[in-house]
Design an enzyme around this catalytic site. Sequence first.
Site, PDB file in Angstrom:
ATOM      1  N   LYS A 164      -6.318  11.739 -18.299  1.00 18.34           N
ATOM      2  CA  LYS A 164      -6.336  12.693 -19.446  1.00 18.34           C
ATOM      3  C   LYS A 164      -4.919  12.784 -20.022  1.00 18.34           C
ATOM      4  O   LYS A 164      -4.411  11.756 -20.787  1.00 18.34           O
ATOM      5  CB  LYS A 164      -7.086  14.131 -18.943  1.00 18.34           C
ATOM      6  CG  LYS A 164      -8.165  13.972 -18.172  1.00 18.34           C
ATOM      7  CD  LYS A 164      -9.325  13.588 -18.960  1.00 18.34           C
ATOM      8  CE  LYS A 164     -10.468  13.017 -17.903  1.00 18.34           C
ATOM      9  NZ  LYS A 164     -10.870  14.117 -17.010  1.00 18.34           N
ATOM     10  N   ARG A 224       0.727  -1.146   0.092  1.00 17.07           N
ATOM     11  CA  ARG A 224       0.035   0.082   0.031  1.00 17.07           C
ATOM     12  C   ARG A 224       0.764   1.296   0.039  1.00 17.07           C
ATOM     13  O   ARG A 224       0.367   2.396  -0.466  1.00 17.07           O
ATOM     14  CB  ARG A 224      -1.083  -0.020   1.037  1.00 17.07           C
ATOM     15  CG  ARG A 224      -2.332   0.665   0.520  1.00 17.07           C
ATOM     16  CD  ARG A 224      -3.363   0.622   2.005  1.00 17.07           C
ATOM     17  NE  ARG A 224      -3.251  -0.331   2.687  1.00 17.07           N
ATOM     18  CZ  ARG A 224      -2.945  -0.694   3.954  1.00 17.07           C
ATOM     19  NH1 ARG A 224      -2.269   0.347   4.786  1.00 17.07           N
ATOM     20  NH2 ARG A 224      -3.185  -1.658   4.773  1.00 17.07           N
ATOM     21  N   ASP A 255      -7.887  22.520  -9.646  1.00 17.67           N
ATOM     22  CA  ASP A 255      -7.795  21.383 -10.537  1.00 17.67           C
ATOM     23  C   ASP A 255      -7.052  21.906 -11.922  1.00 17.67           C
ATOM     24  O   ASP A 255      -7.653  22.651 -12.620  1.00 17.67           O
ATOM     25  CB  ASP A 255      -9.208  20.965 -10.597  1.00 17.67           C
ATOM     26  CG  ASP A 255      -9.583  19.838 -11.776  1.00 17.67           C
ATOM     27  OD1 ASP A 255      -8.639  19.730 -12.535  1.00 17.67           O
ATOM     28  OD2 ASP A 255     -10.612  19.291 -11.665  1.00 17.67           O
ATOM     29  N   TYR A 291     -15.917  20.776 -12.351  1.00 12.60           N
ATOM     30  CA  TYR A 291     -16.106  19.495 -12.959  1.00 12.60           C
ATOM     31  C   TYR A 291     -17.300  18.978 -12.110  1.00 12.60           C
ATOM     32  O   TYR A 291     -17.369  19.213 -10.994  1.00 12.60           O
ATOM     33  CB  TYR A 291     -15.095  18.438 -12.677  1.00 12.60           C
ATOM     34  CG  TYR A 291     -14.738  17.421 -13.276  1.00 12.60           C
ATOM     35  CD1 TYR A 291     -15.299  16.975 -14.732  1.00 12.60           C
ATOM     36  CD2 TYR A 291     -14.948  16.055 -12.349  1.00 12.60           C
ATOM     37  CE1 TYR A 291     -15.111  15.636 -15.081  1.00 12.60           C
ATOM     38  CE2 TYR A 291     -14.852  14.753 -12.701  1.00 12.60           C
ATOM     39  CZ  TYR A 291     -15.007  14.669 -14.181  1.00 12.60           C
ATOM     40  OH  TYR A 291     -14.891  13.378 -14.917  1.00 12.60           O
TER      41      TYR A 291
HETATM   42  C1  LIG Z   1     -11.728  14.094 -15.979  1.00 14.33           C
HETATM   43  C2  LIG Z   1     -11.660  15.103 -15.009  1.00 14.33           C
HETATM   44  C3  LIG Z   1     -11.540  14.937 -13.588  1.00 14.33           C
HETATM   45  C4  LIG Z   1     -11.548  13.540 -12.907  1.00 14.33           C
HETATM   46  O1  LIG Z   1     -10.974  12.530 -13.417  1.00 14.33           O
HETATM   47  P1  LIG Z   1     -10.978  11.165 -13.537  1.00 14.33           P
HETATM   48  O2  LIG Z   1      -9.605  10.625 -13.713  1.00 14.33           O
HETATM   49  O3  LIG Z   1     -11.846  10.725 -14.572  1.00 14.33           O
HETATM   50  O4  LIG Z   1     -11.661  10.803 -12.258  1.00 14.33           O
HETATM   51  C5  LIG Z   1     -11.406  15.954 -12.675  1.00 14.33           C
HETATM   52  N1  LIG Z   1     -11.424  17.151 -12.994  1.00 14.33           N
HETATM   53  C6  LIG Z   1     -11.326  17.446 -14.403  1.00 14.33           C
HETATM   54  C7  LIG Z   1     -11.228  18.941 -14.937  1.00 14.33           C
HETATM   55  C8  LIG Z   1     -11.601  16.483 -15.451  1.00 14.33           C
HETATM   56  O5  LIG Z   1     -11.881  16.636 -16.607  1.00 14.33           O
END
Ligand SMILES: *Cc1c(COP(=O)(O)O)cnc(C)c1O
Length: 412
Positions: free
Chosen positions: A223, A72, A198, A126
Amino acid sequence: MAKGGRTGAGGDLSPATRLVGGGRKPEWTGTPAEPGAVVNPPVWRASTHLYPDSAALHAGKPNADGHFYYGRRGSPTQWALADALTALEPGAAGTVLYPSGVTALAGALMAVLRPGDVLLMTDNAYEPTRNMGRGLLRDFGIETRWFDPLDLAAFDAAIDERCKAVLLESPGSLTLEVQDVPTLAATARARGLTVVLDNTWAGPLGFAALAQGADIAVMSLTKHVGGHSDLMMGSASAGERHYAKLRRTAQQLGLVVSPDDAALALRGLRTMSLRLERETGSALALAAWLDARPQIARVLCPMLPGSPGHELWKRDFTGGCGLFSMVFKGKDGAARDAFIDALDLFGIGYSWGGYESLVSPIDPAPLRTASHWPLAGMADEDRYGVRLSIGLEGLDDLQADLARGLAAWQAA
Ligand SMILES: *Cc1c(COP(=O)(O)O)cnc(C)c1O
C-alpha cells in the site's frame, strides 16, 4: 567517504528525515574503496555468496543480520529496506520483510502462537486475516475468537488463560472503526498476551504502533510504502524479544523478498510522506464534501470531525491516509454499482495506497460474527457502501467524478 544520507537512523531526527536517510549505510551504497558513493543501495541479485577461502567460510556469520551468507538471508538491498522501516518505528529493534502483507500477518501469528492457544481477533480485521483464523491457524490447532472492536469490557471479559495473542487492526478494514489501541494493548499485555497490530492504514508516520502498546507492528508495504501499485510486500517490526521470534519463524519458513521489489519499495518509501500528506488532504476534503451530500448516509473517515472514531484518531494518530469508506442512504447494490460504473477517474479494483484513485464495493455484514453491520446509530437499510482510495489526481477533478457517480446513483 561521501557525505549525505548516512544519518537516517538517528532517533532524534524527524520522521521525514528518517524517511530520506533510512537504510543508506555507506557499506551498502558503494564499494569497499568508495563507501557511500551512490545514493541508493544497488539491486543485489544474489543467491550464492562466494568466500575467498575456507577460513573465511568457517568465520562467516550465517545468522547475523547484515552479513552475506546465502540469498535467503538477503543482501544489502533488502537489509536497507528493513533498516529504513526499523528507523521509522520507535521502539523497534528490527524488521522482517515478507512477500506480502498477508504473509507478514501469518509470519507474526505463527511466531507467537502454539497449538492449543487462543487468538483474539478484532471483528473488523482484513478478510484474509479472518480466513487465516478459520483455516491455517485452526488447522494447526490454534483457536480464533472474534471480538467487537469497540467493546473494551467485552474484550477484557473474553480473555482467559488459553489466550496468548490478540490481533488488532485500527482503523479496521472496510468500516474503519478506530480501536482504543493503548487501552486494549495494556489490557492484553497485563494478561500476558502478545499484541499484534495491523498498522497498514496509518503506517509508522501516522501511528507509532509499538510506542502505543503493540508488541509487533505489521504492515502491507503493497500500500503506502510501495505507493505505485507495482509490488507486493509486507513487514513486521518489533522490539528485541519479538523480533527474534519473527526472524526465526520467517527463516524457518524460508521467506525472502526479491531484491528488485525491495529496491522499488525503498524508492516508494522516500516519497511516502509527501504522498500521504497530499492523499490525506484530498481525502479529508472529499470526505467532508460527501458527508454533506443527500445521497450519503454516513462517511466512515476517522480523520473527518464528527465521523466515527474521530476523537480516538485525534488522540492517538499523527497522520492519516487517502483511504475511507461511505455508505449510501438506502437503495440497493445495483444503485451502488451504478455509482461505481459512472466514475471515470477511479479505477475499480482492490488494494489501495497507490498514486491513482480506486473504488471498490464493500459488504461488511457477512464478515462479522462478533459485532453488527450497519454500525450502531446507522439505519439498517443504509448498508450499501464503497471504499475509496484517494490518489494524487487533482482534487476538483476527483470531486467532479464523484458528483457524476452520485447522479448515476440517484438515477438508478
Ligand atoms: C492489503 C492489506 C493487507 C494485506 O496485504 P497484501 O500485501 O495485499 O498481502 C493486510 N492488511 C490490510 C489492512 C490491508 O489493507
